[in-house]
Scaffold this active site. Structure first.
Site, PDB file in Angstrom:
ATOM      1  N   TYR A  67       0.861  -1.188   0.000  1.00 15.16           N
ATOM      2  CA  TYR A  67       0.000   0.000   0.000  1.00 15.16           C
ATOM      3  C   TYR A  67       0.895   1.235   0.000  1.00 15.16           C
ATOM      4  CZ  TYR A  67      -3.707  -3.246   1.448  1.00 15.16           C
ATOM      5  OH  TYR A  67      -4.601  -4.267   1.519  1.00 15.16           O
ATOM      6  N   PHE A  78      -1.591  -7.376   1.423  1.00 15.57           N
ATOM      7  CA  PHE A  78      -2.996  -7.165   1.798  1.00 15.57           C
ATOM      8  C   PHE A  78      -3.188  -6.676   3.233  1.00 15.57           C
ATOM      9  CE2 PHE A  78      -3.313 -10.265  -1.720  1.00 15.57           C
ATOM     10  CZ  PHE A  78      -4.119  -9.534  -2.590  1.00 15.57           C
TER      11      PHE A  78
END
Length: 221
Positions: A67, A78
């Site tokens: 991210y 994730f």
């Protein structure tokens, strides 16, 4: 090159650290972290390995890259740090687990608990520049992470590989399906999942059934 990574991984993939591409990769990453904001924090780049030793891997989940917004990435695909909102893909992962295994939504989005049970949460690219997805996808990380997958596939058996989306499914050729379980589906991102193929794939129950059939403890998803 002395790379700070969990010792069993160093034993099995340490040869990669001596190759020219890896030296160039390290130089590029160091320069990026010195001149721009990058994620995850430097000490967490190899978190997936440090939390899940080579000989304890039971499941491999392959993501794309970390991210790229503040406070999210923690070196596990994730996964987001406790207190951060669930990104859409992670929401859909938790929804499928809830439907598949009748489990409640967890209290936070950190998947450290999975890693500690033997789930290697491997991004194909281990770093990213802030706010720019895939910004480090062509600097050499994928050569390294492909070598990781190939080493696992060659030296270990009875591992469940969860390949979600085109990028991850492109790694399937490396894996011996005779001695491992390969589970493939569309990506859990809303764009893909809502077209069909994610919800109802039962990957989590199928994974646990395979592990149990091979005398291994199932994952507490």
């Amino acid at each position: 090159m002395n790379v700070k990574i969990e010792e069993t991984w160093k034993q099995h993939i340490g040869v990669e650290f001596e190759k020219p591409y890896f030296s160039q990769l390290v130089q590029t990453v160091r320069n990026e972290y010195a001149t721009t904001t990058c994620y995850p924090p430097g000490r967490e780049i190899f978190n997936a390995f440090n939390l899940c030793p080579f000989d304890q891997v039971k499941v491999v989940i392959i993501g794309q890259d970390p991210y790229h917004e503040p406070g999210q990435a923690e070196g596990l695909c994730f996964s987001v740090k406790p207190g951060m909102p669930y990104p859409p893909s992670l929401q859909n992962i938790f929804k499928e687990i809830a439907d598949d295994l009748n489990r409640p939504m967890p209290a936070n989005g950190s998947l450290v608990r999975w890693a500690q049970q033997g789930v290697l949460l491997l991004n194909a690219t281990l770093t990213v520049r802030a706010h720019v997805a895939n910004s480090h996808s062509k600097i050499g990380w994928q050569t390294f992470t492909d070598a990781v997958i190939q080493t696992l596939a060659r030296e270990r058996q009875h591992i469940v590989y969860m390949l979600w989306g085109g990028n991850a499914r492109g790694k399937a050729w490396m894996i011996d399906r005779q001695n491992n379980l390969v589970l493939e589906s569309v990506h859990p991102s809303p764009l893909s999942a809502n077209r069909g193929g994610w919800f109802g794939n039962h990957h989590f129950s199928r994974c646990n059934a395979y592990l149990q059939s091979n005398g291994l403890t199932p994952i507490d998803w």
